[in-house]
Design an enzyme around this catalytic site. Structure first.
Site, PDB file in Angstrom:
ATOM      1  CB  VAL A   1      -0.954  -0.011   1.214  1.00  0.00           C
ATOM      2  CG1 VAL A   1      -1.844   1.229   1.199  1.00  0.00           C
ATOM      3  CG2 VAL A   1      -1.824  -1.258   1.189  1.00  0.00           C
ATOM      4  CG  HIS A   2       2.437   2.431  -3.752  1.00  0.00           C
ATOM      5  ND1 HIS A   2       2.071   3.368  -4.674  1.00  0.00           N
ATOM      6  CD2 HIS A   2       2.103   1.221  -4.268  1.00  0.00           C
ATOM      7  CE1 HIS A   2       1.543   2.747  -5.717  1.00  0.00           C
ATOM      8  NE2 HIS A   2       1.543   1.448  -5.496  1.00  0.00           N
ATOM      9  CB  ALA A   3       1.686   7.628  -2.437  1.00  0.00           C
TER      10      ALA A   3
ATOM     11  N   PRO B   1      -2.527   3.762  -3.626  1.00  0.00           N
ATOM     12  CG  PRO B   1      -1.665   1.582  -3.622  1.00  0.00           C
ATOM     13  CD  PRO B   1      -1.328   2.992  -3.974  1.00  0.00           C
ATOM     14  CB  ALA B   2      -2.169   5.231   1.112  1.00  0.00           C
TER      15      ALA B   2
END
Lengths: 319, 87
Positions: free
Chosen positions: B14-16, B18-19
């Site tokens: 979960v990087h930027a 998807p977050a």
């Protein structure tokens, strides 16, 4: 509460706060072992052949006595005792006074994957430093949704619902020369049962999300003077939407308290509405808190003055 | 309180982006939303908080919600994670 684990490799890192000055000399493959007990053991008795009650799961400290003793053993005796010593699932070994273990010890440590370090510290000094580091790891920790700012030396934790303006308040405080510790996610540790230490999560440290701007790195945008890595939490301010029927503190004579990990911290509720300059209010609250710490309590002093004046009013009117 | 455990399958974790998608969805619900990894609880409506969890591929998460429409929120957000953030 958070169940955090500490591994042997963490001893070398230790948050940058205390440098244990440890150099790994053997057993690299065992660095991932978990430390479950924060205690140390002096393996002197073991080296002399007595392994009853051997606390192998603790950090083994080899001081000057242990190294001198091992030097007196013949190669055969050493092999025998090391064989026995390493047959236990030894956690890790530390040699103090910059004394390096001999080749045979290193060989055993590598074979049995027992991380072995050499430190420059004296034995007692090392033990006290290490106990401090390990205890910090084991101390109760909680992650709070809030923003921590150092205002004139007072660690102020801002709480409140998403969107109430914690980050924006912090931004203005940074602009006014105060320092950001963590935005949105504050890791709070209870140290020595007496103080609460707050810091940010390592990967997002000093980053802030400002609606409309996105993510910024306060350290890059405002520079090194605008941040710090940890700060003791000395006050909690809850920002909440202004309620017409809300009963807000008008006097400040009674100090309210907020409980975190069973410790109490001075607490204020700040109602937010357009036109109120929240950063200035928070800044003033921090200054007022500093005054209180130094024994000056404005609200109570005014009350005393008024009461004194009323007490003596009768005398004045007689004049 | 409603909660559900989910497994993160997307390779990048979960990087930027998807977050952001998670937070954007979470904001649509009135209830409080939390994302929990290894006993650390993050505010599901805060990007920094979610990013701070450092959710890697293979992480097990708990999506938890408390308040109005908590079932709807958990169902929607859990399926978002399970479907690799492809809605």
């Amino acid at each position: 509460m958070q169940a955090k684990k500490i591994y042997v490799r963490d001893l070398g890192l230790a948050d940058g706060k205390i440098d244990l000055q440890m150099e790994l000399v053997a057993g690299k493959e065992g660095l991932g072992k978990e430390i479950t007990v924060g205690d140390v053991n002096r393996p002197g008795l073991g080296l002399a052949g007595f392994f009853d009650f051997f606390a192998y799961d603790r950090i083994q400290i080899f001081g000057l006595g242990e190294t001198a003793f091992m030097r007196r053993l013949t190669a055969g005796q050493k092999e025998e005792v090391f064989e026995k010593f390493f047959s236990f699932d030894v956690l890790c070994c530390v040699f103090t006074h910059n004394e390096h273990p001999d080749e045979m010890f290193v060989g055993f440590a590598n074979r049995y994957r027992v991380p072995t370090f050499v430190t420059r510290h004296r034995t007692t000094r090392f033990i006290s430093l290490m106990t401090h580091v390990v205890e910090e790891f084991f101390s109760p920790t909680i992650v709070m949704h809030g923003t921590l700012v150092d205002i004139y030396g007072i660690g102020m934790l801002l709480l409140g619902k998403s969107g109430v303006g914690k980050s924006e308040t912090a931004l203005e405080l940074i602009e006014r020369g105060h320092r950001l510790v963590a935005d949105d996610m504050v890791e709070v540790k209870k140290i020595d049962e007496s103080l609460l230490m707050g810091s940010g999560s390592e990967i997002i440290r000093h980053h802030m999300e400002i609606r409309g701007l996105g993510i910024i790195n306060a350290r890059d945008v405002f520079g090194i003077r605008s941040i710090r890595n940890r700060k003791r939490i000395e006050m909690v301010a809850l920002l909440e939407e202004w309620k017409e029927d809300g009963e807000y503190d008008r006097l400040g004579i009674d100090e309210k308290r907020y409980t975190i990990l069973d410790l109490e911290v001075p607490f204020i509720t700040v109602p937010v509405r357009p036109g109120r300059n929240i950063p200035v209010i928070i800044e003033t609250a921090a200054l007022n808190q500093r005054l209180k710490k130094m024994g000056v309590f404005s609200a109570r002093e005014l009350d005393n003055r008024i009461q004194n004046w009323m007490r003596t009013e009768g005398e004045r009117s007689n004049d | 309180m409603t909660e559900r455990e989910v497994l993160v399958r997307s390779d990048a974790g979960v990087h930027a982006r998807p977050a952001m998608m998670f937070v954007r969805e979470a904001m649509k619900y009135p209830c409080e939303v939390y994302l929990i990894k290894d006993n650390v609880e993050a505010n599901g409506k805060s990007i920094m908080s979610v990013l701070g969890l450092a959710i890697t591929s293979g992480s097990r998460l708990i999506v938890r919600a408390r308040g109005e429409d908590e079932e709807g929120a958990v169902a929607r957000l859990a399926s978002l994670i399970e479907n690799d953030f492809k809605n």
